[in-house]
Design a protein around this motif. Structure first.
Motif, short mmCIF file in Angstrom:
data_model
loop_
_atom_site.label_atom_id
_atom_site.label_comp_id
_atom_site.label_asym_id
_atom_site.label_seq_id
_atom_site.Cartn_x
_atom_site.Cartn_y
_atom_site.Cartn_z
N GLY A 1 0.82 -1.20 0.00
CA GLY A 1 0.00 0.00 0.00
C GLY A 1 0.85 1.24 0.00
N ARG A 2 0.17 2.36 -0.14
CA ARG A 2 0.88 3.63 -0.08
C ARG A 2 0.55 4.25 1.27
NH1 ARG A 2 3.32 7.68 -3.07
NH2 ARG A 2 2.29 9.69 -2.98
N PHE A 3 1.56 4.38 2.10
CA PHE A 3 1.33 4.80 3.48
C PHE A 3 1.84 6.22 3.72
CE2 PHE A 3 1.58 0.21 3.55
CZ PHE A 3 0.50 -0.15 4.35
N LYS A 4 1.02 6.99 4.40
CA LYS A 4 1.45 8.34 4.79
C LYS A 4 2.23 8.20 6.10
CE LYS A 4 1.13 12.97 4.52
NZ LYS A 4 1.80 13.70 3.46
N VAL A 5 3.51 7.82 5.98
CA VAL A 5 4.28 7.51 7.19
C VAL A 5 4.53 8.74 8.07
CG1 VAL A 5 5.38 5.40 6.43
CG2 VAL A 5 6.39 7.58 5.83
N SER A 6 4.36 9.94 7.46
CA SER A 6 4.54 11.14 8.29
C SER A 6 3.39 11.31 9.27
CB SER A 6 4.67 12.38 7.39
OG SER A 6 3.51 12.51 6.60
N ASP A 7 2.35 10.50 9.09
CA ASP A 7 1.21 10.53 10.03
C ASP A 7 1.06 9.14 10.65
OD1 ASP A 7 -1.16 10.73 11.40
OD2 ASP A 7 -2.24 11.72 9.77
N PRO A 8 1.91 8.84 11.65
CA PRO A 8 1.95 7.48 12.20
C PRO A 8 0.58 6.96 12.64
CG PRO A 8 3.77 8.76 13.04
CD PRO A 8 2.89 9.73 12.30
N ALA A 9 -0.24 7.84 13.25
CA ALA A 9 -1.54 7.39 13.75
C ALA A 9 -2.39 6.84 12.60
CB ALA A 9 -2.26 8.53 14.45
N LEU A 10 -2.32 7.53 11.46
CA LEU A 10 -3.08 7.12 10.29
C LEU A 10 -2.62 5.75 9.78
CD1 LEU A 10 -5.28 8.59 8.56
CD2 LEU A 10 -3.44 9.14 6.96
N VAL A 11 -1.30 5.56 9.73
CA VAL A 11 -0.75 4.29 9.26
C VAL A 11 -1.20 3.16 10.19
CG1 VAL A 11 1.37 2.98 8.88
CG2 VAL A 11 1.26 5.38 8.21
N LEU A 12 -1.10 3.41 11.49
CA LEU A 12 -1.43 2.36 12.45
C LEU A 12 -2.91 2.00 12.38
CD1 LEU A 12 0.76 3.30 15.55
CD2 LEU A 12 1.26 1.77 13.65
N SER A 13 -3.76 3.02 12.24
CA SER A 13 -5.18 2.70 12.17
C SER A 13 -5.48 1.95 10.88
CB SER A 13 -6.04 3.96 12.33
OG SER A 13 -6.13 4.63 11.10
N GLY A 14 -4.73 2.26 9.82
CA GLY A 14 -4.88 1.53 8.56
C GLY A 14 -4.47 0.08 8.71
N LEU A 15 -3.36 -0.15 9.39
CA LEU A 15 -2.88 -1.52 9.60
C LEU A 15 -3.88 -2.33 10.41
CD1 LEU A 15 0.91 -0.92 10.40
CD2 LEU A 15 -0.08 -1.96 8.35
N LYS A 16 -4.50 -1.64 11.35
CA LYS A 16 -5.48 -2.29 12.19
C LYS A 16 -6.68 -2.71 11.36
CE LYS A 16 -7.86 -1.58 16.60
NZ LYS A 16 -7.98 -0.67 17.73
N GLN A 17 -7.15 -1.78 10.53
CA GLN A 17 -8.34 -2.07 9.73
C GLN A 17 -8.09 -3.12 8.65
OE1 GLN A 17 -9.75 1.70 8.28
NE2 GLN A 17 -10.08 2.42 10.38
N VAL A 18 -6.96 -2.97 7.94
CA VAL A 18 -6.72 -3.84 6.79
C VAL A 18 -6.09 -5.17 7.19
CG1 VAL A 18 -5.56 -4.02 4.57
CG2 VAL A 18 -6.51 -1.83 5.33
N TYR A 19 -5.18 -5.16 8.12
CA TYR A 19 -4.45 -6.38 8.46
C TYR A 19 -4.82 -6.95 9.83
CZ TYR A 19 -1.65 -5.24 4.38
OH TYR A 19 -1.25 -4.95 3.11
N GLY A 20 -5.73 -6.28 10.51
CA GLY A 20 -6.17 -6.78 11.80
C GLY A 20 -5.07 -6.78 12.86
N ILE A 21 -4.10 -5.88 12.69
CA ILE A 21 -3.02 -5.81 13.67
C ILE A 21 -3.49 -4.98 14.86
CG2 ILE A 21 -0.71 -4.89 14.07
CD1 ILE A 21 -0.22 -5.54 11.03
#
Lengths: 321, 184
Positions: free
Chosen positions: A288-308
């Motif tokens: 995916g294309r991750f906005k790594v400058s916004d860690p909270a956004l990346v983490l919430s994405g990982l949670k939603q998509v990968y169930g982490i």
């Protein structure tokens, strides 16, 4: 924050505090400026005190009164010195807030000056620096490098993280970058180096030609080519060199990339470090294309998509399956 | 241990905001209230918003509290014309003191190079941005920032000298350190 080692800081804490007050009073304060401010003010109790005092002086009503009075007084007089003062001021642009640009802007007409500097950034803190020969380095967050110019050699050691180089052409002084086990040699070019870990380095070329050497091997890279050097092996591939590196815009593009690698990128921006609970999870691949400058956004994405699972602690954020 | 660290951080912020509020209002009790309220508001705010700098947030809230305080206190009597100066400050007992301080500030302004003074006036009094000032004077915004910073350092030095005090607010005793700090 950037530290230039070869010269003692020219700015007193009060000067720094004043510069921060001026920066923070702007209509809009960029996020990276605010991040640097928070790092600075927390770095030492003196910083916080100096800032509080300086901020009070900025806001002080007597200052405003005096200015208003001066304005009325001066309204009847002609104001003639602006042009002269302006020209003078143009010569007096000094360093600002920790970024000791004065020494980085040393005149380049001196014969082969010896120059050394050490640059360091905190998480989320990208720094653009001009070196005396016109070479520009953009240092990503949570990264560190040292610069040494001596005789016929320009040497940079990337000790942590990632940096983008736009090297001024100078055939008489080759430009070397050491990153982990890889050594990059260039004459004049633009390239990006990502030191992934102690034995893995990725080099991408945006202009000109570079030579990457690791152990016994070496490869030449040209525009649009990148190489990953790992444990003495070098693998070459292509990439899109039209755009500047993603990280300079805060993006990271992942295609079947290990989670560990993605989180390493996130940690260049995260104020609270992110850790992965176990190695299995770190080895799991994500895309995916991750906005790594916004860690909270990346983490919430990982949670939603990968169930982490994301467990937010006060000093560390932990990822679990 | 983590919540502890968190509490420490807020305590440090409260202390520094108090120092700021005290320097502006010169009233220890008021400074206490403002610092306390600023931290409470900041804690509440950051629960629902992403905050990059807690310090910046707390200072901003304190500014608004101080502004609000003086707005409520604004007296009817005409103190807006003192020596021909606009003055929105409301506490009559401080006017004499403030006038002397204003004179000190005026001296500092007079000593500045005209360009520095002009740039600072545009920023502080007219609220022009560094970019706007840079355009108007054909200078780089960074150079403008530098001028404003120099001017602020000058004024701050004059203000500190005028108050003739060192203010070591490191001790956390709420009031004692202040009295000696601002007696003048």
């Amino acid at each position: 924050m950037i530290k230039v080692v070869n010269e003692p800081s020219l700015l007193s804490v009060e000067d720094e505090a004043a510069a921060w007050v001026v920066a923070m009073m702007a209509e809009t304060v960029p996020a990276h400026t605010e991040r640097q401010f928070e790092l600075w003010i927390k770095a030492h109790p003196d910083h916080a005190q100096a800032y509080a005092d300086m901020c009070a002086s900025w806001q002080a009503a007597p200052v405003e009164d005096a200015l208003t009075f001066k304005r009325r007084q001066g309204a009847s007089r002609q104001f003639i010195s602006v042009v002269v003062g302006g020209a003078l001021a143009a010569c007096l642009v000094l360093g600002f807030v920790g970024v000791n640009t004065r020494s980085v802007m040393l005149p380049s007409f001196k014969p082969q000056p010896t120059y050394s500097a050490s640059l360091m950034t905190g998480p989320g803190d990208i720094q653009d620096v001009a070196l005396p020969d016109g070479t520009r380095i953009a240092l990503s967050g949570n990264s560190a490098l040292t610069v040494r110019y001596e005789g016929r050699r320009r040497q940079v050691n990337l000790t942590r993280g990632e940096a983008w180089f736009d090297v001024a052409h100078d055939e008489s002084r080759a430009f070397h970058v050491a990153a982990g086990e890889a050594e990059v040699k260039v004459v004049g070019t633009a390239f990006n180096i990502d030191l992934l870990d102690a034995v893995t380095t990725e080099v991408s070329v945006y202009r000109g030609k570079v030579q990457v050497a690791a152990g016994e091997r070496s490869v030449d890279l040209t525009l649009g080519q990148k190489a990953i050097s790992q444990n003495g092996r070098i693998a070459r591939s292509m990439f899109d060199a039209q755009a500047i590196p993603d990280w300079r815009e805060g993006w990271f593009e992942a295609e079947d990339i290990e989670l560990g690698r993605l989180i390493a990128e996130v940690n260049r921006f995260a104020k609270t470090p992110v850790r992965i609970a176990d190695p299995d999870l770190a080895a799991k691949t994500v895309s995916g294309r991750f906005k790594v400058s916004d860690p909270a956004l990346v983490l919430s994405g990982l949670k939603q998509v990968y169930g982490i699972e994301v467990r937010q602690g006060k000093t560390v954020t932990v990822l679990t399956k | 241990m983590e919540p502890q660290r968190h509490d420490d951080e807020w305590a440090a912020i409260r202390l520094i905001v108090r120092r700021y509020a005290l320097s502006r209002t010169r009233q220890p009790d008021l400074a206490d209230d403002i610092a306390q309220q600023a931290v409470l508001n900041a804690i509440e705010y950051q629960q629902n918003h992403i905050v990059i700098s807690l310090h910046a947030l707390a200072f901003r809230i304190a500014d608004n509290l101080i502004k609000g305080h003086y707005r409520r206190l604004k007296p009817i009597s005409d103190i807006s014309e003192i020596d021909g100066m606009a003055c929105a400050r409301p506490l009559p007992d401080r006017i004499t003191e403030d006038r002397a301080e204003t004179r000190a500030m005026l001296e500092a302004l007079n000593k500045m190079p005209p360009l520095r003074r002009d740039v600072f006036m545009r920023r502080r009094l007219d609220g022009q941005s560094c970019e706007d000032i840079g355009r108007a004077l054909n200078l780089n915004p960074k150079a403008i920032e530098k001028h404003i910073t120099r001017a602020l350092v000058d004024l701050h030095a004059a203000r500190r000298k005028w108050r003739e005090v060192e203010t070591p607010d490191k001790t956390i005793k709420p009031d004692n350190d202040i009295e000696e700090g601002w007696a003048s």
